[in-house]
Motif scaffolding. Structure first.
Motif, short mmCIF file in Angstrom:
data_model
loop_
_atom_site.label_atom_id
_atom_site.label_comp_id
_atom_site.label_asym_id
_atom_site.label_seq_id
_atom_site.Cartn_x
_atom_site.Cartn_y
_atom_site.Cartn_z
N ALA A 1 0.72 -1.14 -0.07
CA ALA A 1 -0.04 0.13 0.12
C ALA A 1 0.65 1.49 -0.16
O ALA A 1 1.77 1.40 1.05
N GLN A 2 0.78 2.19 -1.07
CA GLN A 2 1.43 3.33 -0.87
C GLN A 2 0.90 4.27 -1.88
O GLN A 2 -0.47 4.05 -2.31
N ASP A 3 1.48 5.49 -2.01
CA ASP A 3 0.79 6.57 -2.54
C ASP A 3 0.90 6.24 -4.12
O ASP A 3 1.74 5.57 -4.82
N TRP A 4 -0.59 6.39 -4.83
CA TRP A 4 -0.71 5.87 -6.17
C TRP A 4 0.14 6.43 -7.12
O TRP A 4 0.24 5.97 -8.24
N ASN A 5 0.62 7.60 -6.82
CA ASN A 5 1.34 8.14 -7.55
C ASN A 5 2.88 7.80 -7.81
O ASN A 5 4.00 8.34 -8.54
N ARG A 6 3.37 6.92 -6.64
CA ARG A 6 4.67 6.53 -6.67
C ARG A 6 4.69 5.21 -6.49
O ARG A 6 3.60 4.33 -6.22
N GLY A 7 5.64 4.31 -7.14
CA GLY A 7 5.82 3.00 -7.22
C GLY A 7 7.15 2.37 -7.03
O GLY A 7 7.92 2.95 -7.86
N LYS A 8 7.20 1.41 -6.35
CA LYS A 8 8.61 0.54 -6.12
C LYS A 8 8.42 -0.25 -7.48
O LYS A 8 7.51 -0.87 -7.91
N GLN A 9 9.75 -0.76 -7.86
CA GLN A 9 9.90 -1.53 -9.01
C GLN A 9 9.40 -2.98 -8.70
O GLN A 9 10.61 -3.71 -8.76
N VAL A 10 8.42 -3.37 -8.05
CA VAL A 10 8.21 -4.82 -7.72
C VAL A 10 6.97 -4.95 -8.67
O VAL A 10 6.26 -4.53 -9.20
N MET A 11 6.89 -6.85 -8.51
CA MET A 11 5.94 -7.33 -9.35
C MET A 11 5.23 -8.50 -8.76
O MET A 11 5.96 -9.24 -8.18
N VAL A 12 4.01 -8.61 -9.01
CA VAL A 12 3.29 -9.75 -8.52
C VAL A 12 2.87 -10.70 -10.04
O VAL A 12 2.59 -9.91 -10.73
N ILE A 13 3.07 -11.87 -9.81
CA ILE A 13 2.89 -12.63 -11.17
C ILE A 13 2.01 -13.72 -11.09
O ILE A 13 1.70 -14.21 -9.90
N GLY A 14 1.25 -14.27 -12.15
CA GLY A 14 0.17 -15.06 -11.85
C GLY A 14 0.96 -16.54 -11.88
O GLY A 14 2.05 -16.58 -12.32
N ALA A 15 -0.11 -17.57 -11.76
CA ALA A 15 0.66 -18.81 -11.54
C ALA A 15 1.22 -19.34 -12.80
O ALA A 15 2.36 -19.81 -12.84
#
Lengths: 402, 243, 400
Positions: free
Chosen positions: A147-161
């Protein structure tokens, strides 16, 4: 004549000619089995779709960029191409609406993902931490976007199975890096497999924070905004509030479309329900054909048993009794065939469930009742004429011949 | 027509050691138990005996409707016992004619069509058939009844149609099983006269009957009992006695 | 036995039992009628949909970025970070032999404002060669001029409905329209085209692609449409175009779909649907077949004596088999002819009553129906016919 005797008479007649009885029952059984199996299939599909929709999250509204005055769907309404972007700030503003519980901005695009030497083109979703709750997804490994500021993003990824299996067939996925374009994202989570979801197959997605995705696709405009209303009653007010907020932010232009998930679900429900009904109706035509066969065979039967009928009359049976006796026979044959068909149909539905476990293929009650009722009804209807013929036989003439 | 000596004219029909056994439930019935008989072409034979003596079975064997369990049946010099079903059918079609007690006419066909039936089955072309049917209708006095169905014909007319049908393929022998059984006396006499006329023209005639008067008309009588021929007598016959 | 005689024999048997035969073939008739009616509707929808799709011009090849579209389905127009298709790509494709026109395409949703009226509409960014691609015609004025993509002037061509909404019955040529914040000058108005699967094709505006890209803030095109000469080989043109783009992009990161492929995919789907529906109708046929088996079994039992007679008269067993099979086939074929008549009649009735529902009875299915009914008769008649052929003549003749 007592009804038990009537039944006994009918059973005796049926037993007298086994092949004929068996074939009649087969005809009825095919019709009923078809109705039961097909409605099980159709209803299974309907319930599957409804369930999938509900799995997406209830009390859901979807905000789409684009709108036409003539309404309807057009290429422009599927894809954001508006001069005024639907932005992350717009999504943020929606949180002000009293009827709104949660907001999940969403952007979608295709991109090339590379891991080591492996290259794969896939759908990339830009989302926020709220996405997993609004869509009611589950993690298999790791965690979702923070959860973070919607205008900022860390370079992380979630992938599907499925994507995980393709990109990392022999190794752990967590902590690895996936390159998209000229950025590297660290895998922090893997989604639990969901099988095919409607529209987007979540197993093949790569999810990154929304501002990074927007940059990746070089746009400021969101693909969708998912909005969760506080409760079912809040859906309508939420829709109005969302429309107004966006309109105000877009210089009074109403350039978005707000759909409630309920409306979509209702449409699908109705569509599949109608389809199932149609299919069942077509299958039920075969019951009419079975009825015709009942009439045919009963007429032959009456002709062959002339002397028997003459004898019964001579022994004092009334016309009504004769009529009832033959009607009972027609009813018995139809009922027996219908029940056999019901059992067959249930077996068919069980087979479907075995082959496609995700389909809850059970024949709905209305279909079973309709099928059995129609079978019995046509049997009786088509048994009337032969019964009448039997009742009207002249006993003298009937006994005189042989 | 006397039977020739050894080596001369071969008998038309030769039965040697014919046996026919039926299994009914637990019991075994010897319908035919070792039947030997020679029949020359053109003979007029009656077969008589009590019920169950095997006379109908004998007729069925002679007509190739039933296969014996043992023994040989030579028809016109040919061993027909070992023929295939199709070959036997062909022999039935061309060499044998049946006349039944209950006529066995096809109810939905007209008299003419019933007479034509054997030719239709044999594959004869329509023109040939029409010719022969017309001849038969005329010969048996049925010309005005050609288009009538069996239920529109009297008993005598029906049997005449049946006889016309039985002879339309010019068979070598006629097998009649109680041909007058369903007819009154006068009509029956007519029918018998017809059959005897055909025999006079050279067709071997075998009549199974339990009517002694009818049996006495034949020139040879086979008496059967318990599946065997107990008596094989030449008779004077009464073929030309009745006016 | 001569075939004609066998047929006549079978016919006499069938026609001698009017009610029974009528009911038996009625069962088949209902089944066939259902199949014919359903496939008529299916075929009608098939033709309708294909006809609708002809609103796109023929001889068109579509190129879209990314390979997701290659997995099936039309290009979604989703943004992609895969190398986009650019106006330069479109320029390069003009060299491909056989290509008559190249139309870089972008689309989106924008507000059109003129004379104080405002309306949300679909805006297409195209080039001068777009008319054949979209199968359009200019009613008034002209289409976009063929000028360099980047320098294209702010001209707009209006769809019939948009023009009426903004300008009423007045002349629109030379007027200014604000689209997505930019000002465009009307140079033409299109002839009405009507609807396509629910979309109003006349509620549109066409501007140069470069200007549309600015309007929607895009780097790349949504699609590139190629029109090719009718006599050119579609495969060759597609292959050549692929080669050109591959050279420019370094990889095949785009999808090429010829209109034929798209139509054939669609056609296949519709065919499958029609067949599925026909299969549903065939359930009734199956029951009808059971009817034939039943009635023929009864007939064989009733006509034992007749069968014995036929055998006594020298009919071969095979002949008896064929005679009874023939009866079953006659019943089935007569039933199917009746069914075709009823099905066709109902289809025509629907056409009159509901003009909105497209109906077209395909001759192929009619012939299939009659042929398969003969087969059904054969299969249904086998069991009873075999029983007849294997009767013992002695027993059969005795039963009286």
């Amino acid at each position: 004549m007592r009804s038990a005797d009537l039944l006994g008479f009918a059973v005796g007649a049926a037993r007298g000619n086994r092949l004929r009885t068996a074939l009649l029952m087969l005809a009825m059984a095919i019709g009923v089995a078809a109705v039961v199996t097909l409605t099980a299939l159709g209803d299974g599909a309907r319930r599957y779709v409804v369930r999938e929709f509900s799995a997406i999250g209830s009390n859901l509204l979807i905000v789409l960029p684009g709108r036409t005055a003539t309404g309807g769907i057009n290429p422009g309404s599927f894809v954001s191409g508006t001069p005024r972007d639907l932005t992350v700030d717009d999504a943020q503003a929606l949180l002000r609406a009293p009827a709104v519980q949660r907001v999940a901005p969403l952007t979608v695009g295709t991109s090339e993902l590379s891991v080591g030497g492996r290259l794969r083109e896939g759908m990339v979703i830009g989302a926020t931490a709220e996405f997993i709750d609004v869509r009611q997804l589950r993690m298999a490994q790791g965690r979702f976007l923070p959860a973070q500021d919607w205008n900022r993003g860390k370079q992380v990824m979630v992938i599907g199975a499925k994507l995980r299996n393709e990109l990392f067939p022999n190794e752990a996925a967590l902590g690895q890096f996936v390159r998209v374009g000229d950025r590297r994202f660290r895998v922090i989570g893997v989604l639990a497999p969901t099988g095919s979801g409607l529209g987007m197959n979540t197993d093949e997605l790569a999810i990154v924070p929304v501002p990074l995705a927007l940059a990746m696709f070089n746009t400021n405009s969101l693909f969708r905004i998912l909005v969760e209303a506080r409760n079912r009653d809040a859906i309508e007010p939420a829709r109005r509030q969302v429309s107004e907020i966006i309109k105000a932010r877009h210089d009074g232009e109403e350039d978005v479309t707000v759909i409630t998930q309920d409306a979509m679900l209702a449409t699908f429900d109705r569509l599949l329900g109608t389809l199932t009904l149609g299919v069942a109706g077509i299958a039920a035509i075969s019951l009419a054909v079975a009825g015709i066969l009942v009439m045919n065979v009963m007429l032959v039967s009456v002709a062959q048993r002339r002397s028997e009928i003459g004898l019964l009359k001579a022994l004092g049976a009334s016309n009504g009794t004769i009529r009832m006796a033959f009607l009972a026979e027609a009813a018995l044959l139809s009922a027996a065939g219908a029940l056999a068909g019901y059992a067959l149909g249930l077996a068919g539905a069980a087979l479907i469930r075995a082959l496609y476990p995700q389909f809850p293929a059970y024949p709905p009650d209305w279909a079973v009742l309709a099928g059995l009722g129609t079978a019995l009804g046509t049997g009786l209807l088509f048994g009337v004429l032969p019964a009448r013929n039997a009742a009207r036989l002249d006993p003298v003439a009937a006994l005189a011949r042989r | 027509m006397a039977a020739a000596g050894a080596g001369a004219v071969q008998a038309q029909i030769e039965l040697q050691g014919i046996e026919r056994v039926f299994h009914l439930g637990d019991s075994v019935v010897h319908a035919l138990a070792g039947v030997d008989v020679r029949i020359e072409a053109g003979e007029y034979i009656s077969v008589m005996g009590p019920s169950g003596s095997g006379k109908s079975t004998l007729l069925n064997v002679l007509g190739l409707l039933d296969r014996p369990d043992a023994g040989h049946y030579r028809l016109e010099g040919r061993d027909v016992t070992t023929l295939s079903a199709d070959e036997q059918a062909r022999v039935r079609s061309h060499r044998i004619g049946f006349v039944f007690q209950s006529f066995h006419l096809v109810p939905r066909l007209t008299a003419a069509e019933n007479i034509a039936l054997p030719m239709v089955l044999a594959g004869l072309p329509p023109r040939e058939r029409e010719l022969r049917v017309r001849q038969a209708l005329a010969g048996f006095g049925l010309a005005d009844r050609a288009g009538h169905r069996p239920d529109e014909l009297s008993g005598g007319q029906r049997q005449r149609v049946a006889i016309a049908r039985a002879t339309v393929m010019r068979p070598a022998m006629l097998l009649a099983d109680e041909p007058t059984g369903n007819l009154d006396r006068a009509t029956g006499d007519e029918v018998v006269r017809l059959l005897e006329q055909l025999n006079a023209a050279g067709v071997t005639l075998l009549v199974v009957t339990h009517d002694a008067a009818l049996g006495a008309r034949a020139r040879r009588c086979l008496r059967m009992e318990d599946g065997a021929i107990c008596r094989d007598e030449r008779q004077q016959g009464a073929a030309h006695a009745l006016g | 036995m001569i075939a004609a005689d066998a047929l006549r024999f079978a016919w006499r048997s069938v026609s001698s039992q009017r009610m029974r035969s009528l009911l038996t073939l009625g069962g088949i008739a209902v089944g066939i009628a259902a199949v014919i009616l359903l496939t008529s509707i299916g075929e009608g929808i098939h033709r309708f949909v294909l006809g609708e799709f002809s609103q796109f011009g023929t001889h068109v090849i579509g190129i879209s970025p990314g390979r997701i579209a290659a997995r099936g389905g039309p290009p979604s127009g989703l943004p992609t970070s895969v190398r986009p298709l650019t106006l330069d790509d479109a320029q390069a494709l003009q060299r491909v032999p056989g290509v008559v026109g190249v139309v870089p395409t972008v689309w989106g949703n924008a507000e059109a404002a003129a004379r104080g009226r405002v309306r949300r509409t679909v805006v297409y960014g195209v080039s001068s060669g777009a008319l054949p691609v979209f199968n359009m015609q200019v009613a008034v004025g002209q289409f976009l001029p063929g000028e360099g993509a980047e320098e294209a002037r702010n001209f707009v061509v209006l769809g019939a409905k948009l023009k009426n909404e903004l300008f009423g019955a007045d002349n629109a040529l030379g007027e200014r329209v604000r689209l997505g914040g930019q000002s465009f000058r009307v140079v033409g108005v299109l002839s009405p085209k009507g609807q396509f699967l629910g979309m109003d094709l006349d509620d549109t505006a066409f501007v140069p692609a470069a200007r549309a890209m600015e309007m929607f803030n895009r780097d790349g095109l949504t699609e590139i449409h190629l029109t090719h000469a009718p006599q050119a080989s579609v495969q060759a043109v597609a292959a050549a175009a692929e080669a050109v783009l591959k050279a420019r992009h370094g990889r095949a990161d785009f999808t090429i779909v010829t209109q034929q492929e798209m139509l054939s995919t669609l056609s296949n789907i519709l065919d499958v649907l029609t067949m599925a529906v026909a299969a549903l109708g065939s359930i009734s046929l199956l029951v009808g077949a059971v009817g034939i088996v039943t009635i023929m079994s009864i007939a064989v039992a009733e006509r034992r004596a007749e069968i014995g007679l036929l055998l006594a008269l020298g009919a071969r067993r095979r002949t008896v088999l064929r005679l009874f099979l023939g009866e079953a086939v006659v019943l089935a074929v007569l039933g199917s002819l009746l069914g075709v008549a009823i099905g066709f009649g109902l289809a025509q009735l629907i056409r009159l009553a509901l003009p909105a529902l497209p109906v077209s009875t395909p001759l192929l299915y009619v012939m299939l129906a009659v042929a398969s009914s003969a087969l059904i008769g054969l299969l249904a008649g086998v069991l009873p016919a075999r029983r007849a052929a294997h009767l013992d003549p002695v027993d059969a003749l005795r039963a009286e």
